[in-house]
Design a protein around this motif. Structure first.
Motif, PDB file in Angstrom:
ATOM      1  N   PHE A 185      -2.772   6.442  -7.885  1.00 27.91           N
ATOM      2  CA  PHE A 185      -1.928   7.426  -7.193  1.00 27.91           C
ATOM      3  C   PHE A 185      -1.079   8.120  -8.249  1.00 27.91           C
ATOM      4  CE2 PHE A 185      -2.472   3.847  -4.204  1.00 27.91           C
ATOM      5  CZ  PHE A 185      -3.206   4.499  -3.230  1.00 27.91           C
ATOM      6  N   GLU A 189       0.427  12.079  -3.240  1.00 27.42           N
ATOM      7  CA  GLU A 189      -0.243  11.549  -2.056  1.00 27.42           C
ATOM      8  C   GLU A 189       0.840  10.902  -1.192  1.00 27.42           C
ATOM      9  OE1 GLU A 189      -0.952  10.238  -5.186  1.00 27.42           O
ATOM     10  OE2 GLU A 189      -2.384  11.837  -5.623  1.00 27.42           O
ATOM     11  N   GLN A 190       0.954  11.349   0.041  1.00 29.79           N
ATOM     12  CA  GLN A 190       1.986  10.813   0.917  1.00 29.79           C
ATOM     13  C   GLN A 190       1.396  10.408   2.246  1.00 29.79           C
ATOM     14  OE1 GLN A 190       4.843  14.164   0.708  1.00 29.79           O
ATOM     15  NE2 GLN A 190       6.320  12.554   0.203  1.00 29.79           N
ATOM     16  N   GLY A 191       2.020   9.437   2.885  1.00 30.34           N
ATOM     17  CA  GLY A 191       1.584   9.112   4.225  1.00 30.34           C
ATOM     18  C   GLY A 191       1.841   7.678   4.602  1.00 30.34           C
ATOM     19  N   LYS A 192       1.759   7.429   5.896  1.00 28.83           N
ATOM     20  CA  LYS A 192       1.924   6.073   6.397  1.00 28.83           C
ATOM     21  C   LYS A 192       0.564   5.396   6.467  1.00 28.83           C
ATOM     22  CE  LYS A 192       6.075   6.672   9.225  1.00 28.83           C
ATOM     23  NZ  LYS A 192       6.962   5.701   8.542  1.00 28.83           N
ATOM     24  N   LEU A 193       0.601   4.085   6.256  1.00 29.96           N
ATOM     25  CA  LEU A 193      -0.604   3.285   6.336  1.00 29.96           C
ATOM     26  C   LEU A 193      -0.362   2.170   7.341  1.00 29.96           C
ATOM     27  CD1 LEU A 193      -1.023   2.932   2.473  1.00 29.96           C
ATOM     28  CD2 LEU A 193      -2.261   4.525   3.935  1.00 29.96           C
ATOM     29  N   GLU A 194      -1.463   1.560   7.773  1.00 30.57           N
ATOM     30  CA  GLU A 194      -1.360   0.384   8.642  1.00 30.57           C
ATOM     31  C   GLU A 194      -2.161  -0.725   7.986  1.00 30.57           C
ATOM     32  OE1 GLU A 194      -3.205  -0.956  12.931  1.00 30.57           O
ATOM     33  OE2 GLU A 194      -3.005   1.177  12.512  1.00 30.57           O
ATOM     34  N   VAL A 195      -1.552  -1.896   7.840  1.00 33.07           N
ATOM     35  CA  VAL A 195      -2.270  -3.021   7.224  1.00 33.07           C
ATOM     36  C   VAL A 195      -3.315  -3.526   8.212  1.00 33.07           C
ATOM     37  CG1 VAL A 195      -2.089  -5.319   6.192  1.00 33.07           C
ATOM     38  CG2 VAL A 195      -0.184  -3.707   5.954  1.00 33.07           C
ATOM     39  N   VAL A 198      -5.621  -8.754   5.025  1.00 30.72           N
ATOM     40  CA  VAL A 198      -5.359  -9.224   3.668  1.00 30.72           C
ATOM     41  C   VAL A 198      -6.256 -10.431   3.406  1.00 30.72           C
ATOM     42  CG1 VAL A 198      -3.624 -10.156   2.075  1.00 30.72           C
ATOM     43  CG2 VAL A 198      -2.959  -8.435   3.780  1.00 30.72           C
ATOM     44  N   TYR A 209      -6.165  -1.062   4.381  1.00 33.39           N
ATOM     45  CA  TYR A 209      -5.259  -0.229   5.173  1.00 33.39           C
ATOM     46  C   TYR A 209      -6.038   0.837   5.949  1.00 33.39           C
ATOM     47  CZ  TYR A 209      -1.660  -1.816   1.831  1.00 33.39           C
ATOM     48  OH  TYR A 209      -0.811  -2.555   1.051  1.00 33.39           O
TER      49      TYR A 209
ATOM     50  N   LEU B  12       2.848   1.217  -1.601  1.00 34.14           N
ATOM     51  CA  LEU B  12       1.523   0.960  -2.162  1.00 34.14           C
ATOM     52  C   LEU B  12       1.289   1.784  -3.421  1.00 34.14           C
ATOM     53  CD1 LEU B  12      -1.263  -0.409  -2.046  1.00 34.14           C
ATOM     54  CD2 LEU B  12      -2.042   1.495  -0.647  1.00 34.14           C
ATOM     55  N   GLN B  33      11.851   3.376   4.061  1.00 35.96           N
ATOM     56  CA  GLN B  33      10.623   2.808   4.630  1.00 35.96           C
ATOM     57  C   GLN B  33      10.164   1.542   3.894  1.00 35.96           C
ATOM     58  OE1 GLN B  33       7.544   6.055   5.762  1.00 35.96           O
ATOM     59  NE2 GLN B  33       8.835   6.980   4.206  1.00 35.96           N
ATOM     60  N   VAL B 173       4.862  -5.363  -0.675  1.00 36.64           N
ATOM     61  CA  VAL B 173       4.212  -4.056  -0.662  1.00 36.64           C
ATOM     62  C   VAL B 173       4.248  -3.472   0.753  1.00 36.64           C
ATOM     63  CG1 VAL B 173       2.136  -2.754  -1.235  1.00 36.64           C
ATOM     64  CG2 VAL B 173       2.699  -4.826  -2.535  1.00 36.64           C
ATOM     65  N   ALA B 174       4.979  -2.369   0.905  1.00 35.94           N
ATOM     66  CA  ALA B 174       5.091  -1.694   2.195  1.00 35.94           C
ATOM     67  C   ALA B 174       3.914  -0.737   2.369  1.00 35.94           C
ATOM     68  CB  ALA B 174       6.411  -0.931   2.266  1.00 35.94           C
ATOM     69  N   PRO B 175       3.384  -0.654   3.595  1.00 39.84           N
ATOM     70  CA  PRO B 175       2.200   0.173   3.834  1.00 39.84           C
ATOM     71  C   PRO B 175       2.550   1.653   3.948  1.00 39.84           C
ATOM     72  CG  PRO B 175       2.836  -0.945   5.859  1.00 39.84           C
ATOM     73  CD  PRO B 175       3.780  -1.427   4.791  1.00 39.84           C
ATOM     74  N   VAL B 176       2.916   2.236   2.830  1.00 39.28           N
ATOM     75  CA  VAL B 176       3.304   3.647   2.816  1.00 39.28           C
ATOM     76  C   VAL B 176       3.027   4.207   1.424  1.00 39.28           C
ATOM     77  CG1 VAL B 176       5.718   3.116   2.189  1.00 39.28           C
ATOM     78  CG2 VAL B 176       5.211   5.241   3.384  1.00 39.28           C
ATOM     79  N   LEU B 177       2.684   5.488   1.389  1.00 36.65           N
ATOM     80  CA  LEU B 177       2.564   6.216   0.124  1.00 36.65           C
ATOM     81  C   LEU B 177       3.731   7.194   0.058  1.00 36.65           C
ATOM     82  CD1 LEU B 177      -1.275   7.075   0.257  1.00 36.65           C
ATOM     83  CD2 LEU B 177      -0.183   5.218  -1.018  1.00 36.65           C
ATOM     84  N   LEU B 178       4.639   6.994  -0.887  1.00 37.03           N
ATOM     85  CA  LEU B 178       5.799   7.895  -0.995  1.00 37.03           C
ATOM     86  C   LEU B 178       5.469   9.175  -1.760  1.00 37.03           C
ATOM     87  CD1 LEU B 178       8.941   5.651  -1.614  1.00 37.03           C
ATOM     88  CD2 LEU B 178       8.120   6.673   0.519  1.00 37.03           C
ATOM     89  N   PRO B 202       2.031  -7.870   9.604  1.00 33.29           N
ATOM     90  CA  PRO B 202       1.603  -6.499   9.900  1.00 33.29           C
ATOM     91  C   PRO B 202       2.412  -5.428   9.156  1.00 33.29           C
ATOM     92  CG  PRO B 202       1.722  -7.781  11.916  1.00 33.29           C
ATOM     93  CD  PRO B 202       2.327  -8.631  10.826  1.00 33.29           C
ATOM     94  N   THR B 203       3.619  -5.755   8.725  1.00 38.83           N
ATOM     95  CA  THR B 203       4.466  -4.703   8.158  1.00 38.83           C
ATOM     96  C   THR B 203       4.622  -4.758   6.644  1.00 38.83           C
ATOM     97  OG1 THR B 203       6.394  -6.087   8.605  1.00 38.83           O
ATOM     98  CG2 THR B 203       5.835  -4.436  10.258  1.00 38.83           C
ATOM     99  N   VAL B 204       4.138  -5.816   6.006  1.00 36.67           N
ATOM    100  CA  VAL B 204       4.366  -5.939   4.560  1.00 36.67           C
ATOM    101  C   VAL B 204       3.430  -7.008   3.999  1.00 36.67           C
ATOM    102  CG1 VAL B 204       6.227  -7.632   4.913  1.00 36.67           C
ATOM    103  CG2 VAL B 204       6.201  -6.272   2.807  1.00 36.67           C
ATOM    104  N   THR B 205       3.051  -6.850   2.724  1.00 33.22           N
ATOM    105  CA  THR B 205       2.239  -7.851   2.040  1.00 33.22           C
ATOM    106  C   THR B 205       3.045  -8.376   0.859  1.00 33.22           C
ATOM    107  OG1 THR B 205       0.304  -6.491   2.571  1.00 33.22           O
ATOM    108  CG2 THR B 205      -0.018  -8.288   0.993  1.00 33.22           C
TER     109      THR B 205
END
Lengths: 215, 215
Positions: A185, A189-195, A198, A209, B12, B33, B173-178, B202-205
């Motif tokens: 990255f 690149e921006q956006g929300k992800l969903e796990v 793992v 994701y 991420l 976030q 690691v939060a599931p987001v691309l900043l 579900p919200t973090v690794t």
């Protein structure tokens, strides 16, 4: 609906290749460490023509799943052969995947330099010069209802993310800090992800994701 | 032997804060976030004075473990107050941790600007101007045989890594691309790691590594 999926090995500090990439060392200095987790696996050895050897277990199951999913592959020019200029000047114009590349399906190579389709064993490399969206559309059409896999490198991944094409992203995080090289990255690149899942082993952490699309 | 440990939340794509940090938004745009996973946890609420509320489970267990371990904390100047110049010019010279900061132990703040120790509730902030190694030595001496926690930000983490001081590193690691902001690893940190543990929700690794020292 078929998905566009990415599977990529990355260092904890976010590099997909080390610095100073050459044709001899396409992954750059230290870059091979990102892939050490895969080389001893039975699935990987089979896909490279070695049967009945290698390790099984969660990493192997995951690679099998990954190999089974797609009907077509999308990759960048450097991932095909390492070169950047025209094909005429490229000593690696046949790619570095050997006479029987491990794909066995259509592979769409994003490049600035047009050329005829190259067939090697069961793999056909189709060269696309009109951008990532076109390459994805062609790959999806060729995939026969199956998913399309983005194989990398980083530039193609970034283009897919920015164009909003990517549905799933699985990183295989290797326990190493490379300190320099090619970032997965590179900013923007921006956006929300969903796990989604793992899977971990002593040598690598796999995190899958879903890319969340804004409604 | 007491360890120097880091726990840090990261996107991420490797950012610990978003772009355009201000005193009002110290984590930058989108940076909050990265910490959403922690705010609803019982352990976090208790450490901020709210008893008997919040979620329990693997994330909560992990935060409890993290809060219990250290005997002293090491942090950067910006993490204490957001400022960069002298204390006289800093409207946040008391920090943004309030009258009863959640640490309850000595906190060593790495800064270029000397000042007297500041005691707020059970927390004393000691300001260290002669570098990260000195700050670590002072923190270790103050920790009474317990571990020292590096609280961040990125610059202090990078200084600890480059000086070979860090023993353990746990990323959340939060599931987001900043897409932009302050990178945890800004290039130049190199080394092998060993995966110690992976905890996912579900919200973090959460991935915990040991820093491998060359023999």
């Amino acid at each position: 609906m078929p998905q566009l999926r990415l599977d990529i090995s990355v260092s904890l500090d976010g590099y997909v290749a080390g610095p100073n990439r050459t044709v001899e060392a396409p992954l750059g200095e230290g870059g091979m460490q990102l892939h050490e987790w895969v080389f001893g696996l039975a699935s990987w050895m089979e896909s490279h023509g070695v049967e009945g050897k290698g390790a099984t277990g969660p990493d192997d199951d995951l690679v099998r799943e990954q190999l089974a999913q797609p009907g077509a592959v999308l990759m960048g020019r450097r991932m095909f052969s390492g070169g950047e200029g025209s094909w005429q000047d490229d000593p690696m114009a046949e790619g570095w995947w050997g006479d029987t590349p491990p794909f066995g399906m259509p592979v769409f190579v994003l490049t600035h330099h047009p050329r005829e389709t190259l067939v090697l064993g069961g793999t056909s490399f189709i060269f696309v010069t009109d951008g990532v969206e076109s390459a994805f559309e062609q790959a999806r059409a060729a995939a026969g209802g199956k998913d399309v896999a983005v194989a990398g490198g980083a530039s193609v991944v970034q283009q897919c993310l920015r164009a909003g094409l990517l549905d799933e992203l699985q990183v295989h995080v290797a326990p190493v800090l490379l300190g320099d090289g090619v970032r997965l990255f590179d900013g923007g690149e921006q956006g929300k992800l969903e796990v989604l899942r793992v899977v971990d082993s002593p040598t690598v952490t796999h995190v899958k994701y879903r890319v969340v699309r804004e409604a």
